[in-house]
Scaffold this motif. Structure first.
Motif, PDB file in Angstrom:
ATOM      1  N   ILE A 161      51.352 -77.268 102.024  1.00 54.21           N
ATOM      2  CA  ILE A 161      52.483 -78.150 101.757  1.00 54.21           C
ATOM      3  C   ILE A 161      53.057 -78.607 103.093  1.00 54.21           C
ATOM      4  N   VAL A 162      52.963 -79.893 103.361  1.00 49.63           N
ATOM      5  CA  VAL A 162      53.466 -80.448 104.620  1.00 49.63           C
ATOM      6  C   VAL A 162      54.984 -80.549 104.547  1.00 49.63           C
ATOM      7  N   GLU A 163      55.634 -80.074 105.596  1.00 49.25           N
ATOM      8  CA  GLU A 163      57.093 -80.150 105.653  1.00 49.25           C
ATOM      9  C   GLU A 163      57.517 -81.615 105.796  1.00 49.25           C
ATOM     10  N   PRO A 164      58.362 -82.100 104.905  1.00 47.26           N
ATOM     11  CA  PRO A 164      58.731 -83.524 104.940  1.00 47.26           C
ATOM     12  C   PRO A 164      59.664 -83.860 106.101  1.00 47.26           C
ATOM     13  N   ASN A 165      59.428 -85.008 106.702  1.00 45.32           N
ATOM     14  CA  ASN A 165      60.327 -85.567 107.713  1.00 45.32           C
ATOM     15  C   ASN A 165      60.756 -86.952 107.242  1.00 45.32           C
ATOM     16  N   SER A 166      61.959 -87.301 107.533  1.00 46.70           N
ATOM     17  CA  SER A 166      62.473 -88.597 107.096  1.00 46.70           C
ATOM     18  C   SER A 166      61.740 -89.742 107.800  1.00 46.70           C
ATOM     19  N   TRP A 167      61.416 -90.777 107.022  1.00 46.81           N
ATOM     20  CA  TRP A 167      60.799 -91.978 107.572  1.00 46.81           C
ATOM     21  C   TRP A 167      61.833 -93.094 107.770  1.00 46.81           C
ATOM     22  N   LYS A 168      63.109 -92.771 107.675  1.00 46.91           N
ATOM     23  CA  LYS A 168      64.135 -93.796 107.808  1.00 46.91           C
ATOM     24  C   LYS A 168      64.073 -94.436 109.196  1.00 46.91           C
ATOM     25  N   ASN A 169      63.968 -95.765 109.204  1.00 47.72           N
ATOM     26  CA  ASN A 169      63.911 -96.562 110.440  1.00 47.72           C
ATOM     27  C   ASN A 169      62.720 -96.193 111.325  1.00 47.72           C
ATOM     28  N   VAL A 170      61.668 -95.619 110.724  1.00 39.02           N
ATOM     29  CA  VAL A 170      60.465 -95.244 111.479  1.00 39.02           C
ATOM     30  C   VAL A 170      59.258 -95.918 110.848  1.00 39.02           C
ATOM     31  N   LEU A 171      58.461 -96.625 111.659  1.00 35.44           N
ATOM     32  CA  LEU A 171      57.247 -97.263 111.160  1.00 35.44           C
ATOM     33  C   LEU A 171      56.011 -96.444 111.517  1.00 35.44           C
ATOM     34  N   TYR A 172      55.972 -95.885 112.730  1.00 33.43           N
ATOM     35  CA  TYR A 172      54.863 -95.040 113.173  1.00 33.43           C
ATOM     36  C   TYR A 172      55.433 -93.793 113.836  1.00 33.43           C
ATOM     37  N   PRO A 232      53.907 -89.581 115.544  1.00 29.23           N
ATOM     38  CA  PRO A 232      52.804 -88.620 115.660  1.00 29.23           C
ATOM     39  C   PRO A 232      52.598 -87.875 114.340  1.00 29.23           C
ATOM     40  N   VAL A 233      51.377 -87.452 114.112  1.00 27.48           N
ATOM     41  CA  VAL A 233      51.047 -86.738 112.879  1.00 27.48           C
ATOM     42  C   VAL A 233      51.841 -85.440 112.787  1.00 27.48           C
ATOM     43  N   ASN A 234      52.365 -85.184 111.607  1.00 25.83           N
ATOM     44  CA  ASN A 234      53.121 -83.961 111.358  1.00 25.83           C
ATOM     45  C   ASN A 234      52.154 -82.846 110.971  1.00 25.83           C
ATOM     46  N   ASN A 235      51.996 -81.855 111.847  1.00 32.42           N
ATOM     47  CA  ASN A 235      51.071 -80.746 111.581  1.00 32.42           C
ATOM     48  C   ASN A 235      51.774 -79.516 111.021  1.00 32.42           C
ATOM     49  N   SER A 236      53.053 -79.649 110.727  1.00 27.33           N
ATOM     50  CA  SER A 236      53.810 -78.510 110.210  1.00 27.33           C
ATOM     51  C   SER A 236      53.573 -78.366 108.709  1.00 27.33           C
ATOM     52  N   SER A 237      52.970 -77.250 108.300  1.00 28.56           N
ATOM     53  CA  SER A 237      52.686 -77.042 106.881  1.00 28.56           C
ATOM     54  C   SER A 237      52.757 -75.561 106.543  1.00 28.56           C
ATOM     55  N   LYS A 238      52.931 -75.279 105.258  1.00 26.41           N
ATOM     56  CA  LYS A 238      52.952 -73.909 104.768  1.00 26.41           C
ATOM     57  C   LYS A 238      51.974 -73.787 103.605  1.00 26.41           C
ATOM     58  N   GLU A 239      51.330 -72.637 103.525  1.00 28.45           N
ATOM     59  CA  GLU A 239      50.422 -72.407 102.403  1.00 28.45           C
ATOM     60  C   GLU A 239      51.236 -71.991 101.185  1.00 28.45           C
ATOM     61  N   ALA A 240      50.888 -72.553 100.047  1.00 26.67           N
ATOM     62  CA  ALA A 240      51.616 -72.237  98.817  1.00 26.67           C
ATOM     63  C   ALA A 240      50.658 -72.279  97.636  1.00 26.67           C
ATOM     64  N   GLU A 241      51.001 -71.533  96.606  1.00 30.86           N
ATOM     65  CA  GLU A 241      50.206 -71.549  95.379  1.00 30.86           C
ATOM     66  C   GLU A 241      50.634 -72.734  94.525  1.00 30.86           C
ATOM     67  N   ILE A 242      49.661 -73.462  94.005  1.00 30.70           N
ATOM     68  CA  ILE A 242      49.969 -74.585  93.129  1.00 30.70           C
ATOM     69  C   ILE A 242      49.275 -74.398  91.791  1.00 30.70           C
TER      70      ILE A 242
END
Length: 214
Positions: free
Chosen positions: A167-178, A180-190
């Motif tokens: 599960i990738v930790e969400p970051n706000s895209w407000k006023n952002v077009l591009y 760097p890739v977000n590599n922050s994630s946690k393993e979770a059961e789905i």
């Protein structure tokens, strides 16, 4: 010919006027075990054709509890020809393993995504089963092994699939077009549910195609 599997009883007459009575017991499509019992049949040889779905591998056929050396090739019909008698039992076992499916690269919308299928059933991720997180932030590792577990949805018993995702930790895209890739994630059961059953547990979002993590 046995084409679509499901619990039922058949009593009819063949072209020669002889009676035939069969009973089929199965929990298909949640279980690949199918049992066909001969209740009544004429005293001569008949062929029984069993459909072996393309999605299964290593299907097995037994008669009266004994394995038979019968070709059961995926995507074809297996023929059993013999003189049948009352009380004969055919057992067909179709192994069901959850499989990750990818689309042809020409399907641009589905590139770098996978779907999950078990037997003839396609599954989806529903937001009901991922509270507080976006289903679009769930990435499925190609090494994930899904386990089938019973679930009841709106009064109907069926099988869900449980496995691990990132599960990738969400970051706000407000006023952002591009960015760097977000590599922050946690393993979770789905938990995945059959696609046809989504939307029966309140308002929710759903996705069949999920981003893959290699």
């Amino acid at each position: 010919w046995f084409n679509l599997y499901g619990g039922n009883n058949l009593t009819t007459k063949l072209a020669d006027g002889s009676k035939i009575s069969l009973s089929e017991e199965t929990n298909y499509p949640w279980d690949g075990k199918i049992k066909i019992s001969v209740k009544e049949i004429g005293n001569k040889a008949y062929s029984v054709f069993l459909r072996i779905p393309a999605w299964t591998q290593n299907a097995q056929i037994s008669i009266n509890g004994k394995p038979e050396n019968i070709k059961a090739i995926s995507g074809t019909y297996a023929e059993i020809n013999r003189v049948w008698k009352k009380g004969d039992v055919i057992e067909l076992n179709l192994p069901m393993e959850a499989t990750l499916i990818e689309a042809n690269p020409l399907v641009e919308e589905n590139r770098n995504q996978i779907a999950v299928k078990r037997g003839p059933i396609v599954y989806c991720l529903e937001s009901t089963d991922l509270p507080g997180k976006s289903i679009f932030n769930a990435f499925i590792p190609t090494t994930t092994k899904f386990e089938a577990k019973p679930i009841n949805i709106d009064g109907a018993d069926m099988m869900s699939l449980v496995g691990n995702a990132k599960i990738v930790e969400p970051n706000s895209w407000k006023n952002v077009l591009y960015r760097p890739v977000n590599n922050s994630s946690k393993e979770a059961e789905i938990k995945l549910v059959p696609y046809f059953a989504w939307g029966n547990r309140g308002h929710s979002e759903m996705s069949v195609w999920l981003p893959v993590s290699k």
